[in-house]
Design a protein around this motif. Structure first.
Motif, PDB file in Angstrom:
ATOM      1  N   LEU A  79      -9.445   0.258  -4.366  1.00 37.68           N
ATOM      2  CA  LEU A  79     -10.647  -0.541  -4.553  1.00 37.68           C
ATOM      3  C   LEU A  79     -10.333  -1.785  -5.375  1.00 37.68           C
ATOM      4  CD1 LEU A  79     -13.106   2.370  -5.455  1.00 37.68           C
ATOM      5  CD2 LEU A  79     -12.669   1.386  -3.194  1.00 37.68           C
ATOM      6  N   TYR A  80     -11.017  -2.863  -5.056  1.00 38.60           N
ATOM      7  CA  TYR A  80     -10.795  -4.095  -5.806  1.00 38.60           C
ATOM      8  C   TYR A  80     -12.104  -4.839  -5.991  1.00 38.60           C
ATOM      9  CZ  TYR A  80     -10.943  -6.666  -1.329  1.00 38.60           C
ATOM     10  OH  TYR A  80     -11.320  -7.209  -0.124  1.00 38.60           O
ATOM     11  N   VAL A  81     -12.135  -5.661  -7.021  1.00 41.55           N
ATOM     12  CA  VAL A  81     -13.294  -6.502  -7.314  1.00 41.55           C
ATOM     13  C   VAL A  81     -12.945  -7.926  -6.947  1.00 41.55           C
ATOM     14  CG1 VAL A  81     -14.881  -7.294  -9.098  1.00 41.55           C
ATOM     15  CG2 VAL A  81     -13.943  -4.983  -9.214  1.00 41.55           C
ATOM     16  N   GLY A  82     -13.825  -8.566  -6.200  1.00 34.72           N
ATOM     17  CA  GLY A  82     -13.632  -9.970  -5.883  1.00 34.72           C
ATOM     18  C   GLY A  82     -14.232 -10.843  -6.957  1.00 34.72           C
ATOM     19  N   HIS A  83     -13.628 -11.995  -7.195  1.00 33.72           N
ATOM     20  CA  HIS A  83     -14.124 -12.939  -8.197  1.00 33.72           C
ATOM     21  C   HIS A  83     -14.415 -14.271  -7.539  1.00 33.72           C
ATOM     22  CE1 HIS A  83     -13.242 -10.273 -11.529  1.00 33.72           C
ATOM     23  NE2 HIS A  83     -12.021 -10.102 -11.075  1.00 33.72           N
ATOM     24  N   PHE A  90      -7.584  -5.044  -8.855  1.00 32.50           N
ATOM     25  CA  PHE A  90      -7.703  -3.655  -8.429  1.00 32.50           C
ATOM     26  C   PHE A  90      -8.275  -2.836  -9.572  1.00 32.50           C
ATOM     27  CE2 PHE A  90      -4.202  -5.545  -6.010  1.00 32.50           C
ATOM     28  CZ  PHE A  90      -4.683  -5.351  -4.728  1.00 32.50           C
ATOM     29  N   ILE A  91      -9.146  -1.877  -9.241  1.00 24.90           N
ATOM     30  CA  ILE A  91      -9.827  -1.140 -10.302  1.00 24.90           C
ATOM     31  C   ILE A  91      -9.417   0.334 -10.378  1.00 24.90           C
ATOM     32  CG2 ILE A  91     -11.816  -2.673 -10.158  1.00 24.90           C
ATOM     33  CD1 ILE A  91     -13.341  -0.348  -8.866  1.00 24.90           C
ATOM     34  N   ASN A  92      -8.754   0.852  -9.368  1.00 22.89           N
ATOM     35  CA  ASN A  92      -8.319   2.247  -9.430  1.00 22.89           C
ATOM     36  C   ASN A  92      -6.844   2.399  -9.093  1.00 22.89           C
ATOM     37  OD1 ASN A  92      -8.446   1.702  -6.685  1.00 22.89           O
ATOM     38  ND2 ASN A  92      -9.129   3.768  -6.153  1.00 22.89           N
ATOM     39  N   SER A  93      -6.130   1.292  -9.167  1.00 20.29           N
ATOM     40  CA  SER A  93      -4.703   1.292  -8.863  1.00 20.29           C
ATOM     41  C   SER A  93      -4.072   0.101  -9.571  1.00 20.29           C
ATOM     42  CB  SER A  93      -4.478   1.185  -7.351  1.00 20.29           C
ATOM     43  OG  SER A  93      -3.107   0.985  -7.043  1.00 20.29           O
ATOM     44  N   SER A  94      -2.830   0.246  -9.934  1.00 23.25           N
ATOM     45  CA  SER A  94      -2.128  -0.919 -10.478  1.00 23.25           C
ATOM     46  C   SER A  94      -1.889  -1.917  -9.363  1.00 23.25           C
ATOM     47  CB  SER A  94      -0.793  -0.494 -11.087  1.00 23.25           C
ATOM     48  OG  SER A  94       0.118  -0.092 -10.070  1.00 23.25           O
ATOM     49  N   ALA A 126       0.810  -3.502  -8.827  1.00 23.98           N
ATOM     50  CA  ALA A 126       2.143  -3.273  -8.262  1.00 23.98           C
ATOM     51  C   ALA A 126       2.096  -2.178  -7.197  1.00 23.98           C
ATOM     52  CB  ALA A 126       3.118  -2.896  -9.375  1.00 23.98           C
ATOM     53  N   ARG A 127       1.369  -1.080  -7.491  1.00 23.27           N
ATOM     54  CA  ARG A 127       1.285   0.012  -6.517  1.00 23.27           C
ATOM     55  C   ARG A 127       0.556  -0.439  -5.259  1.00 23.27           C
ATOM     56  NH1 ARG A 127      -2.788   3.661  -5.241  1.00 23.27           N
ATOM     57  NH2 ARG A 127      -2.053   5.596  -4.218  1.00 23.27           N
ATOM     58  N   ALA A 128      -0.576  -1.116  -5.450  1.00 24.43           N
ATOM     59  CA  ALA A 128      -1.346  -1.558  -4.294  1.00 24.43           C
ATOM     60  C   ALA A 128      -0.537  -2.497  -3.409  1.00 24.43           C
ATOM     61  CB  ALA A 128      -2.633  -2.245  -4.761  1.00 24.43           C
ATOM     62  N   ARG A 129       0.118  -3.442  -4.023  1.00 24.29           N
ATOM     63  CA  ARG A 129       0.885  -4.413  -3.239  1.00 24.29           C
ATOM     64  C   ARG A 129       2.073  -3.760  -2.539  1.00 24.29           C
ATOM     65  NH1 ARG A 129      -0.120  -9.863  -4.285  1.00 24.29           N
ATOM     66  NH2 ARG A 129      -1.816 -10.202  -5.767  1.00 24.29           N
ATOM     67  N   GLN A 130       2.646  -2.745  -3.158  1.00 22.45           N
ATOM     68  CA  GLN A 130       3.752  -2.038  -2.511  1.00 22.45           C
ATOM     69  C   GLN A 130       3.254  -1.286  -1.277  1.00 22.45           C
ATOM     70  OE1 GLN A 130       7.147  -2.187  -3.518  1.00 22.45           O
ATOM     71  NE2 GLN A 130       7.261  -1.413  -1.410  1.00 22.45           N
ATOM     72  N   ILE A 131       2.085  -0.663  -1.398  1.00 22.88           N
ATOM     73  CA  ILE A 131       1.483   0.016  -0.244  1.00 22.88           C
ATOM     74  C   ILE A 131       1.217  -0.985   0.871  1.00 22.88           C
ATOM     75  CG2 ILE A 131      -0.611   1.192   0.553  1.00 22.88           C
ATOM     76  CD1 ILE A 131      -0.677   2.555  -2.221  1.00 22.88           C
ATOM     77  N   PHE A 132       0.711  -2.146   0.506  1.00 21.02           N
ATOM     78  CA  PHE A 132       0.417  -3.165   1.512  1.00 21.02           C
ATOM     79  C   PHE A 132       1.706  -3.642   2.192  1.00 21.02           C
ATOM     80  CE2 PHE A 132      -3.411  -4.569  -1.306  1.00 21.02           C
ATOM     81  CZ  PHE A 132      -4.057  -3.386  -1.004  1.00 21.02           C
ATOM     82  N   ARG A 133       2.751  -3.868   1.405  1.00 19.13           N
ATOM     83  CA  ARG A 133       4.022  -4.326   1.990  1.00 19.13           C
ATOM     84  C   ARG A 133       4.625  -3.284   2.919  1.00 19.13           C
ATOM     85  NH1 ARG A 133       4.848  -6.573  -3.245  1.00 19.13           N
ATOM     86  NH2 ARG A 133       5.936  -4.678  -3.911  1.00 19.13           N
ATOM     87  N   ASP A 134       4.425  -2.016   2.575  1.00 22.04           N
ATOM     88  CA  ASP A 134       4.997  -0.939   3.380  1.00 22.04           C
ATOM     89  C   ASP A 134       4.151  -0.593   4.602  1.00 22.04           C
ATOM     90  OD1 ASP A 134       7.060  -0.767   1.562  1.00 22.04           O
ATOM     91  OD2 ASP A 134       6.221   0.957   0.483  1.00 22.04           O
ATOM     92  N   SER A 135       3.005  -1.224   4.732  1.00 18.23           N
ATOM     93  CA  SER A 135       2.104  -0.923   5.842  1.00 18.23           C
ATOM     94  C   SER A 135       2.471  -1.720   7.082  1.00 18.23           C
ATOM     95  CB  SER A 135       0.655  -1.224   5.442  1.00 18.23           C
ATOM     96  OG  SER A 135       0.245  -0.401   4.367  1.00 18.23           O
ATOM     97  N   ASP A 136       2.207  -1.124   8.223  1.00 20.89           N
ATOM     98  CA  ASP A 136       2.457  -1.819   9.485  1.00 20.89           C
ATOM     99  C   ASP A 136       1.307  -2.738   9.867  1.00 20.89           C
ATOM    100  OD1 ASP A 136       5.001  -0.370  10.720  1.00 20.89           O
ATOM    101  OD2 ASP A 136       3.742   1.183   9.808  1.00 20.89           O
ATOM    102  N   LEU A 137       0.099  -2.425   9.361  1.00 17.87           N
ATOM    103  CA  LEU A 137      -1.057  -3.186   9.821  1.00 17.87           C
ATOM    104  C   LEU A 137      -2.218  -3.053   8.837  1.00 17.87           C
ATOM    105  CD1 LEU A 137      -2.395  -4.748  12.264  1.00 17.87           C
ATOM    106  CD2 LEU A 137      -3.200  -2.502  13.053  1.00 17.87           C
TER     107      LEU A 137
END
Length: 384
Positions: A75-79, A89-93, A95-106
């Motif tokens: 989850l994230y808050v927009g500004h 991000f409000i429930n994840s660091s 670094a973790r979120a961006r790593q998940i995104f980089r590792d995603s196919d889509l």
């Protein structure tokens, strides 16, 4: 195993929207059935909601756990532009979120206004249009700024075709049908069910201002009131589960004309209640927003597909010519009061046959398996 991040819209902030939850969960569960590793991404907008202990968020986490997505919600808050950081991000660091995104196919994105910085975290992005005609109108009218994606999907049959009565916005649209995870919506025949029902909002801040018609209201209220007299013309019980939001005058008028009115939050305020309400219905009767008829987008509601999958025939407003939607047993599309009445008679003259036909229509046209496999092939330009 492929990994897909689904960016849903307004699920956490709308915990009583059982049907709204299912719109996105059909995609999530359908992809998981194909062996895809699914993560859930959502923007939190409401003031006070963006805290890890907020009641709405706890509700979301519990539901995600029930559906096999425990620990896979980001989850994230927009500004606003005045803030140096556009989101956090409000429930994840981060670094973790961006790593998940980089590792995603889509990224499968339903959040039309996602900012470019967040989109750029993904190797490949696909926008999913579930508001055909409206989305293209908002873009072409300058009311919505959609950042570039790699692929554009739409559930609107006429979008980007010569039959469309609206711009394609210069985008190449791939057509998909709204998917349903059939395993989660089993056939439930019950000849004793009495009422044709539907679940809907009544009032929304939804107006369209175009050059041809000026400013006009685009709500279910407008469409339903055109059929206000319907219960007086049929012996078929008709019930509406509505978010009336204080429209007591409308409630009284509907009830005077023979409509049974329920509070949508009471009967469909969770994913389970929504399913139960549909299972207890004889079928669905529903109108569409005026924009569907105006744009002739051949739209069909994901809710109607849930009714059909459960074996409940549907009588729904005609939204334009379609190359694949039937207009007979199981699914009847009406343009007049008389056509709706004929549909009720046809269904009730052989109810079980129409129930089986409704399920068969859902199986043949909206099974999430082939729909989402085709989506992935188009989005990733390869198979699973």
């Amino acid at each position: 195993m492929a990994r897909v991040v689904i960016s849903a819209c307004n699920v956490a902030s709308y915990p009583k929207g059982g049907g709204h939850f299912w719109v996105y969960m059909q995609y999530a569960q359908g992809l998981r059935k194909l062996g895809v590793d699914v993560f859930w991404l959502e923007q939190i907008d409401r003031v006070g909601l963006a805290t890890p202990g907020a009641q709405e968020l706890q509700c979301l986490y519990e539901r995600m756990k029930q559906f096999g997505l425990d620990g896979k919600v980001i989850l994230y808050v927009g500004h606003g532009p005045s803030n140096g950081q556009q989101y956090e991000f409000i429930n994840s660091s981060s670094a973790r979120a961006r790593q998940i995104f980089r590792d995603s196919d889509l990224l499968l994105n339903f959040q039309y206004n996602m900012n470019q910085d967040l989109l750029s975290c993904f190797g490949r992005t696909a926008l999913v249009d579930i508001d055909p005609g409206l989305l293209q109108f908002w873009i072409s009218a300058g009311q919505l700024n959609v950042q570039p994606h790699d692929v554009y999907f739409t559930t609107g049959e006429t979008v980007g075709t010569p039959a469309a009565k609206f711009s394609d916005c210069g985008l190449p649209w791939f057509h998909i049908r709204p998917p349903i995870c059939l395993d989660l919506w089993p056939y439930a025949f019950d000849a004793n069910c009495k009422s044709f029902t539907t679940v809907s909002h009544w009032h929304t801040a939804d107006w369209i201002n175009d050059n041809e018609r000026g400013l006009w209201e685009n709500t279910k209220r407008v469409s339903f009131l055109e059929y206000l007299q319907l219960p007086r013309l049929t012996s078929q019980e008709l019930e509406l589960a509505l978010h009336l939001e204080g429209a007591e005058d409308d409630r009284r008028s509907l009830e005077r004309h023979g409509w049974r009115i329920r509070d949508a939050s009471d009967v469909a305020g969770s994913p389970e209640k929504y399913q139960s309400y549909i299972r207890s219905s004889r079928g669905e009767f529903s109108c569409a927003k005026p924009s569907c008829m105006y744009f002739e987008n051949a739209w069909i509601s994901d809710r109607s597909i849930c009714y059909m999958a459960t074996g409940k025939p549907v009588v729904v407003q005609h939204t334009g010519p379609s190359s694949y939607l039937p207009n007979n047993e199981g699914l009847y599309r009406f343009t007049t009061m008389e056509e709706a009445l004929v549909a009720f008679d046809a269904i009730n003259s052989d109810y079980e046959r129409n129930c089986r036909a409704a399920r068969e229509t859902a199986e043949s046209l909206f099974d999430s398996g082939p729909i989402l496999e085709g989506l992935l092939n188009a989005a990733l330009k390869k198979g699973l």
